[in-house]
Motif scaffolding. Structure first.
Motif, PDB file in Angstrom:
ATOM      1  N   SER A  35       1.212   0.307 -13.722  1.00 51.61           N
ATOM      2  CA  SER A  35       1.942  -0.011 -14.957  1.00 51.61           C
ATOM      3  C   SER A  35       3.406   0.237 -14.676  1.00 51.61           C
ATOM      4  CB  SER A  35       1.451   0.857 -16.114  1.00 51.61           C
ATOM      5  OG  SER A  35       0.102   0.563 -16.423  1.00 51.61           O
ATOM      6  N   VAL A  36       4.197  -0.843 -14.720  1.00 50.67           N
ATOM      7  CA  VAL A  36       5.586  -0.798 -14.266  1.00 50.67           C
ATOM      8  C   VAL A  36       6.502  -1.192 -15.412  1.00 50.67           C
ATOM      9  CG1 VAL A  36       7.222  -1.612 -12.532  1.00 50.67           C
ATOM     10  CG2 VAL A  36       4.791  -1.460 -11.964  1.00 50.67           C
ATOM     11  N   SER A  37       7.602  -0.456 -15.542  1.00 53.02           N
ATOM     12  CA  SER A  37       8.615  -0.799 -16.543  1.00 53.02           C
ATOM     13  C   SER A  37       9.849  -1.367 -15.855  1.00 53.02           C
ATOM     14  CB  SER A  37       8.996   0.431 -17.360  1.00 53.02           C
ATOM     15  OG  SER A  37       9.638   1.391 -16.549  1.00 53.02           O
ATOM     16  N   ASP A  76       2.309   4.570 -14.668  1.00 51.16           N
ATOM     17  CA  ASP A  76       0.875   4.858 -14.657  1.00 51.16           C
ATOM     18  C   ASP A  76       0.248   4.149 -13.461  1.00 51.16           C
ATOM     19  OD1 ASP A  76      -1.533   5.929 -15.504  1.00 51.16           O
ATOM     20  OD2 ASP A  76      -2.051   4.144 -16.671  1.00 51.16           O
ATOM     21  N   VAL A  77      -0.722   4.805 -12.860  1.00 56.01           N
ATOM     22  CA  VAL A  77      -1.509   4.228 -11.766  1.00 56.01           C
ATOM     23  C   VAL A  77      -2.967   4.463 -12.103  1.00 56.01           C
ATOM     24  CG1 VAL A  77      -2.009   4.249  -9.302  1.00 56.01           C
ATOM     25  CG2 VAL A  77       0.318   4.700 -10.097  1.00 56.01           C
ATOM     26  N   PRO A  85      16.337   3.547  -0.912  1.00 52.34           N
ATOM     27  CA  PRO A  85      15.880   3.248   0.443  1.00 52.34           C
ATOM     28  C   PRO A  85      14.499   2.601   0.428  1.00 52.34           C
ATOM     29  CG  PRO A  85      15.554   5.570  -0.038  1.00 52.34           C
ATOM     30  CD  PRO A  85      16.280   4.985  -1.213  1.00 52.34           C
ATOM     31  N   THR A  86      14.210   1.848   1.462  1.00 55.65           N
ATOM     32  CA  THR A  86      12.859   1.311   1.625  1.00 55.65           C
ATOM     33  C   THR A  86      12.002   2.359   2.319  1.00 55.65           C
ATOM     34  OG1 THR A  86      13.476   0.299   3.736  1.00 55.65           O
ATOM     35  CG2 THR A  86      13.709  -1.044   1.740  1.00 55.65           C
ATOM     36  N   SER A  87      10.685   2.093   2.404  1.00 57.51           N
ATOM     37  CA  SER A  87       9.798   3.114   2.983  1.00 57.51           C
ATOM     38  C   SER A  87       8.682   2.462   3.768  1.00 57.51           C
ATOM     39  CB  SER A  87       9.211   3.996   1.879  1.00 57.51           C
ATOM     40  OG  SER A  87       8.367   3.242   1.029  1.00 57.51           O
ATOM     41  N   GLN A  88       8.076   3.270   4.614  1.00 56.68           N
ATOM     42  CA  GLN A  88       6.899   2.884   5.367  1.00 56.68           C
ATOM     43  C   GLN A  88       6.100   4.139   5.663  1.00 56.68           C
ATOM     44  OE1 GLN A  88       8.842   1.083   8.753  1.00 56.68           O
ATOM     45  NE2 GLN A  88       8.707   2.959   9.974  1.00 56.68           N
ATOM     46  N   THR A 147       1.952  -0.877  -1.942  1.00 56.33           N
ATOM     47  CA  THR A 147       2.640   0.307  -2.467  1.00 56.33           C
ATOM     48  C   THR A 147       3.611  -0.092  -3.568  1.00 56.33           C
ATOM     49  OG1 THR A 147       4.476   0.162  -0.890  1.00 56.33           O
ATOM     50  CG2 THR A 147       2.513   1.393  -0.187  1.00 56.33           C
ATOM     51  N   PHE A 148       3.957   0.900  -4.361  1.00 56.16           N
ATOM     52  CA  PHE A 148       4.941   0.649  -5.414  1.00 56.16           C
ATOM     53  C   PHE A 148       6.280   0.257  -4.804  1.00 56.16           C
ATOM     54  CE2 PHE A 148       8.526   2.528  -7.811  1.00 56.16           C
ATOM     55  CZ  PHE A 148       8.520   1.644  -8.883  1.00 56.16           C
TER      56      PHE A 148
END
Length: 820
Positions: free
Chosen positions: A782-784, A767-768, A659-662, A744-745
């Motif tokens: 840090s995104v995989s 990681d943030v 799902p998307t978020s806000q 946001t991520f």
């Protein structure tokens, strides 16, 4: 409700053990929640018998002790050492045998053992009354005057017996069983034993009197029947022991003989009574009427109460309220030690009128409990005469005037049509008409007319299926007004256990139902959460309106109860959160601090049009530590991400992945996210606001999520899709992205999935980082990325092409800087 078996047996011959009677009552709908064994004196004098002192000699080694031989019914007399000065040969005495446990008055219990006293063997104990709990005297042993044989249990001589008290969870529809006689009527049908009312044949009243209390019904709709009796020469004082014992057996404290009689009759017959001091009734006139708004009355508890115009009161000639009708008496007109003349009230009040008064003034009494559910108008005079006879016995009262009975419109029986074919259809099996007739007769339901639609010679089954009975249901059966109610009465007595299960009650199927069963989906979701360590809770739909004060919850949207039992339970909940926090508080206060809870429930609100709306929700709570502390790992606090993970697993199981978020907008949350599926808000989750935690006295942070279960059920998709396992390996690539703190991520994840829909399988942040070397207002993710092609092994060229496209879109859409 407490019911004494010993008392019950004065109304019906029920010789069965208490446990068996309890099972019968439970099977018929009067659930016995517990059976308490009561004893007149502690220990019930078990192990104590009657004996005769045969010889008495001075103890050779003690001046104040005697050696006695006592016959206790055995083949050989027993030698007992006795220290009482009054012991003598020929006396009939109470002997405690070896092994008996004694409960002395004001002392600690002790056990009788075979022993030696100053060198002489003693095989028991000759008892004084204080040593066995029968009194205070210790001047000497009890000397009896009796012809009962030696060895007779002492409990039989003193008339002491044990009693079993049933704790019955009475449902609101069973007002007919709210007394010992009501339960006896139930047992009459279950045991096929006759039951009887107390004997009132000795009641007599004069045909005329110089003075009487006049009664006027000014609201005969709210008070259809009002009866009373004037008694003179009343001596107010303590009740006799038998009456006190009866009241204590059901948990009531004796007050005085007049009040005790009214309480006794209420619990015996189910008809509330009230005793007025006749000399305090101004004008010797009782008016049953509605109160004037703003009038005051001081009730027996000493509280001054302001009345409403809807309150039904019993007033004097001047209209001054003396009692809240059917609820509570007034202090000025109540019976006191100085009372010598009593006006005894027995009435039938409309349940709705009593309920409103009871709710308004928050007064719950034994009388209002019965009037609110419906009493028997035909019991009014029976109870009045019974009480008058008892007051003659225990208070020396004399009937001073004719009995007053204002009953302008008698309450009749209810006519109900019963079709025997309908009985068979609803019960599920054939019950012989004679058995049905017997059950109805035992329940005081009369057959006034029999109608058969079949003529001539016909099979019994055909005659049964075409037969109708017109029934006359007595008014004490307040809940029996329809054919289905009568069938329920028949089935209760016939026995649910006697309805056989049939083979066709179960079925199997091979094909999947086109429309999924919401209950099965709910059960599957519950299993999913329970498998993750969550515990399901069920809370009350009725809650406290104060929880929603100072919160964005307009009062006009709250659904208020018109008749509420408590000021703390006065609205239907607009949110499940406060009632769930009550559960959290209860557990935390008992040192159960690590909680994972969920609940399926409804919320309620009132729409501007005046209509009401219900919504089904699933809510989840996390608080305390996520895992227990061990030597291998430290305990970590529950976090928002654990809550979000649980919510996303629920959504995925229902066919709503990723799902998307806000940012969340919720009056009870201090921060969090709103998750959207198909652009529809389906879940809101975050930290519970500190103000709400403080208001509910919850001492630790709580994470909370609520899901719109109704919408999820409407849009549910079967998420179980089988596919072949991939034959080719997956590849992982990592990126470090420096973005503004507002990014946001979830935004990065959505950009990635829009950019690469074929090969991208999973996106994860591992990681943030935020620090001064990144610059003000910046942070680093840090995104995989996991890439996989189901048809072939990925080449470096294909991987690089995907990563370049991702970098380009992150830079363009999120303003990202790639850290290399």
């Amino acid at each position: 409700m407490k019911i004494s078996l010993d008392w019950l047996r004065t109304l019906i011959a029920a010789d069965q053990p208490a446990v068996e009677i309890g099972q019968l009552l439970t099977g018929s709908g009067l659930e016995v929640e517990g059976i308490e064994e009561l004893e007149s004196v502690p220990g019930g004098l078990r192990g104590l018998v009657l004996g005769t002192v045969l010889t008495r000699e001075k103890h050779p080694d003690a001046d104040k002790l005697s050696l006695t031989t006592v016959d206790v019914g055995d083949a050989t007399p027993r030698q007992i050492v006795c220290g009482a000065p009054n012991v003598a040969a020929g006396q009939r005495v109470v002997v405690a045998l070896e092994g008996a446990m004694l409960y002395p008055t004001g002392g600690e219990p002790f056990k009788i053992k075979k022993s030696k006293i100053r060198g002489a063997a003693s095989e028991g104990m000759i008892c004084a009354e204080d040593e066995i709990g029968l009194g205070q005297s210790h001047d000497g042993i009890l000397v009896l005057d009796t012809d009962l044989p030696n060895g007779t249990p002492a409990a039989d001589y003193f008339g002491l017996g044990s009693d079993s008290v049933f704790e019955i969870g009475l449902t609101p529809n069973r007002a007919d069983a709210a007394s010992h006689y009501g339960v006896a009527r139930e047992l009459r049908a279950l045991l096929r034993q006759p039951c009887h009312l107390p004997d009132i044949s000795g009641f007599h009243a004069p045909t005329e009197a110089a003075q009487n209390i006049r009664v006027t019904l000014e609201d005969a709709e709210a008070a259809p029947r009002y009866a009373g009796l004037l008694l003179n020469n009343v001596r107010v004082g303590p009740s006799p022991e038998w009456l006190q014992r009866r009241l204590r057996s059901i948990g009531l404290a004796p007050i005085n003989n007049v009040v005790d009689v009214t309480n006794f009759v209420l619990h015996e017959l189910g008809q509330p009574l009230h005793a007025f001091d006749a000399d305090q009734i101004a004008g010797h006139h009782i008016r049953v009427k509605r109160a004037a708004a703003g009038e005051k009355v001081t009730t027996l508890d000493g509280v001054e109460r302001t009345l409403r115009a809807e309150d039904l009161v019993v007033a004097d000639a001047a209209g001054t309220p003396m009692a809240l009708a059917g609820v509570f008496g007034g202090k000025t007109s109540g019976v006191s030690e100085a009372t010598t003349r009593v006006f005894l009230e027995s009435a039938y009040f409309l349940p709705a009128a009593v309920r409103k008064t009871s709710q308004t003034h928050q007064l719950k009494t034994d009388a209002s409990f019965r009037f609110e559910r419906g009493t028997d108008p035909n019991m009014v005079l029976v109870a009045l005469k019974r009480a008058a006879l008892l007051l003659q016995e225990v208070a020396g009262a004399t009937v001073a005037a004719p009995l007053v009975d204002e009953y302008p419109a008698p309450v009749g029986h209810t006519a109900v049509r019963l079709r025997l074919a309908r009985v068979e259809k609803l019960v599920g099996q054939f019950i012989a008409p004679e058995r049905i007739r017997q059950i109805l007769t035992d329940l005081d339901i009369l057959i006034s007319e029999e109608i058969s639609m079949n003529s001539g010679q016909a099979p019994e089954a055909a005659i049964h299926n075409s037969t109708e009975w017109m029934l006359s249901v007595p008014p004490h059966k307040v809940d029996v007004t329809r054919e289905a109610d009568v069938i329920e009465e028949i089935l209760r007595i016939y026995g649910y256990n006697h309805v056989a299960l049939r083979p066709h009650n179960s079925a199997t199927f091979l094909a999947r139902f086109p429309n999924p069963d919401p209950e099965i989906i709910r059960q599957n979701t519950a299993r999913l959460l329970s498998g993750q360590g969550f515990s399901e809770i069920i809370t009350n739909s009725i809650t406290n309106s104060q929880y929603f004060e100072q919160v964005d919850q307009p009062d006009e949207t709250l659904v208020h109860l018109l008749n509420f039992n408590s000021a703390e339970l006065n609205v239907l909940r607009p949110s499940l959160l406060p009632s769930g926090l009550e559960v959290v508080r209860h557990n935390v206060n008992r040192r159960q601090r690590d909680l994972k809870l969920y609940e399926f429930g409804k919320t309620y609100r009132q729409l501007p049009t005046g209509a009401f709306e219900e919504q089904n929700q699933l809510v989840i709570y996390l608080t305390g530590n996520a895992v227990p502390e061990t030597w291998q790992q430290k305990s970590d606090k529950s976090s928002f991400h654990q809550l979000a993970g649980a919510v996303q697993q629920v959504l995925a199981s229902l066919g709503f992945p990723a799902p998307t978020s806000q940012p969340v907008q919720h009056p009870y949350l201090a921060g969090g996210l709103t998750l959207l599926a198909q652009n529809q808000p389906v879940a809101r989750l975050g930290a519970v606001a500190g103000a709400l935690l403080k208001r509910l006295d919850v001492s630790q942070p709580v994470w909370y999520a609520e899901l719109d279960w109704d919408w999820l059920m409407r849009k549910y998709k079967n998420a179980l899709v089988a596919r072949e396992l991939p034959k080719f390996p997956e590849v992982r690539r990592d990126l470090s992205l420096v973005v503004d703190q507002t990014v946001t991520f979830d935004q990065l994840q959505q950009i990635a999935r829009r950019t690469e829909k074929k090969l991208l399988q999973q996106v994860n942040v591992f990681d943030v980082y935020e620090g001064p070397n990144l610059g003000d207002g910046k942070k680093s993710y840090s995104v995989s990325f996991q890439l996989q092609d189901p048809a072939q092994t990925l080449t470096d060229q294909a991987i690089d092409a995907v990563m370049n496209r991702l970098i380009q879109q992150f830079e363009q859409q999120a303003g990202a800087v790639i850290r290399r």
